[in-house]
Design an enzyme around this catalytic site. Structure first.
Site, PDB file in Angstrom:
ATOM      1  N   GLU A 152      41.887  40.737  39.281  1.00  0.00           N
ATOM      2  CA  GLU A 152      41.758  40.419  40.708  1.00  0.00           C
ATOM      3  C   GLU A 152      41.695  41.729  41.464  1.00  0.00           C
ATOM      4  O   GLU A 152      42.696  42.216  42.003  1.00  0.00           O
ATOM      5  CB  GLU A 152      42.913  39.527  41.191  1.00  0.00           C
ATOM      6  CG  GLU A 152      42.611  38.915  42.556  1.00  0.00           C
ATOM      7  CD  GLU A 152      43.763  38.113  43.132  1.00  0.00           C
ATOM      8  OE1 GLU A 152      44.384  37.306  42.397  1.00  0.00           O
ATOM      9  OE2 GLU A 152      44.048  38.297  44.329  1.00  0.00           O
TER      10      GLU A 152
ATOM     11  N   HIS B 274      39.375  43.840  44.206  1.00  0.00           N
ATOM     12  CA  HIS B 274      38.385  43.479  45.210  1.00  0.00           C
ATOM     13  C   HIS B 274      37.534  44.651  45.688  1.00  0.00           C
ATOM     14  O   HIS B 274      37.968  45.800  45.679  1.00  0.00           O
ATOM     15  CB  HIS B 274      39.081  42.848  46.409  1.00  0.00           C
ATOM     16  CG  HIS B 274      39.861  41.625  46.045  1.00  0.00           C
ATOM     17  ND1 HIS B 274      39.284  40.519  45.462  1.00  0.00           N
ATOM     18  CD2 HIS B 274      41.193  41.334  46.144  1.00  0.00           C
ATOM     19  CE1 HIS B 274      40.214  39.599  45.246  1.00  0.00           C
ATOM     20  NE2 HIS B 274      41.374  40.070  45.643  1.00  0.00           N
TER      21      HIS B 274
ATOM     22  N   ASP C  43      45.379  43.040  42.376  1.00  0.00           N
ATOM     23  CA  ASP C  43      45.041  42.635  43.747  1.00  0.00           C
ATOM     24  C   ASP C  43      44.750  43.854  44.619  1.00  0.00           C
ATOM     25  O   ASP C  43      44.978  43.846  45.826  1.00  0.00           O
ATOM     26  CB  ASP C  43      46.111  41.755  44.403  1.00  0.00           C
ATOM     27  CG  ASP C  43      45.511  40.780  45.426  1.00  0.00           C
ATOM     28  OD1 ASP C  43      44.305  40.871  45.717  1.00  0.00           O
ATOM     29  OD2 ASP C  43      46.258  39.932  45.943  1.00  0.00           O
TER      30      ASP C  43
END
Ligand code: ZN
Length: 323
Positions: free
Chosen positions: A8, A10, A284
């Site tokens: 995850e 980004h 993240d």
């Protein structure tokens, strides 16, 4: 350091940044710089923290908040092609999750084929429900309209990462006057757990039993809560279409990542409910620091066998990375 693979992680292109600036402190926010960077800044942090690879995806909400389906399709294509360029430059460090214009399932299927078959992406990531036609009109992925899309996902054996987004304001009055629990601190997790329950309860996984869904944040609370949900559905089903107990879907159709959950108790709960084989590493980034995720993970007091699986081996197999 385990040669970790992050799931995850980004990025953004300038056209997709607008929807997330509400969370930032301005255009000069470090997260903006980091989202737009697809090379040096990112690779330096990976090198410093023992991450071999990031599977990259647009940050929330990006395509899902573009009401015009044609525009959503154009921007999905643009983002997917920019990501493919970065992967071509660094094929050992990056892979890609496709962005799809889920505002129109036919367009989504078209882009799915392009991203997987032509660009070589390894999965799809969507930021929750999609707004369609107008800001107030939205669809969750359990809607019957999406069944042909899910049929194609199953046929192509492509994993689907269901990433959080903010709930629609009309569905979020419990947050009124409490801005501080919007977004990542609370609302993201509740929204995404609810969306996942909608998928499970709708019978989607009975119709397409080989679908593979990935959730971030150690399952958005579901490993902790799902027993109670099923316990009460056992007493009264309330017309739920799903044929199996919900924990079975969690353990057959769902995998989770460690994104943004760098503490032992929820990890232990998830290992006990789902097993270490269904957990994969993620940070993240850039909403979390790569170093925070990696220092926590590298120091975990769990078995080396489980650590290697979570860090790398399960993702390598799951996404057929061939590492
Ligand atoms: Zn995220």
């Amino acid at each position: 350091m385990y040669g970790k693979i992050g799931l995850e992680e980004h990025f953004a292109i300038p056209d997709t940044l607008g929807g997330s600036l509400v969370y930032f402190t301005g255009e000069q926010d470090l997260r903006t710089t980091r989202l737009l960077d697809l090379l040096d800044l990112r690779i330096q942090q990976m090198d410093e923290n023992g991450m071999d690879m990031m599977i990259l995806s647009l940050n929330s909400p990006a395509i899902q908040s573009i009401c015009d389906p044609q525009r959503a399709a154009e921007l999905s294509r643009k983002a997917n092609e920019e990501l493919a360029d970065a992967i071509t430059k660094e094929p050992d460090r990056f892979r890609g999750f496709a962005a799809l214009p889920l505002q129109d399932p036919d367009l989504a299927i078209e882009e799915l084929h392009y991203a997987i078959d032509e660009l070589g992406f390894v999965g799809v990531l969507a930021n929750g429900y999609s707004q369609i036609g107008s800001e107030d009109n939205y669809l969750y992925l359990d809607d019957p309209l999406y069944r042909p899309f899910w049929a194609e996902m199953e046929k192509m054996d492509v994993p689907f990462y269901l990433h959080p987004r903010e709930p629609m304001p009309c569905n979020a009055h419990t947050l009124d006057g409490h801005y501080w629990i919007h977004g990542a601190p609370w609302a993201f997790g509740v929204e995404t757990a609810t969306h996942t329950l909608r998928l499970m309860c709708s019978g989607l996984f009975d119709e397409y039993p080989k679908l593979r869904i990935v959730l971030g944040h150690l399952g958005e609370g579901l490993p902790f809560l799902i027993w109670r949900a099923q316990n009460h559905l056992n007493k009264r089903r309330r017309g739920m279409p799903a044929q199996k107990p919900l924990p079975e879907y969690l353990n057959e159709n769902v995998w989770v990542t460690t994104s943004g959950q760098f503490t032992l108790p929820p990890l232990v709960c998830t290992m006990m409910q789902m097993g270490a084989d269904r957990i994969m590493f993620a940070t993240d980034y850039p909403f979390e620091e790569v170093s925070d995720a990696c220092v926590w993970f590298d120091g975990l007091q769990i078995s080396e066998t489980d650590k290697k699986k979570i860090a790398r081996d399960t993702a390598n197999e799951f996404f057929k990375l061939g590492l």
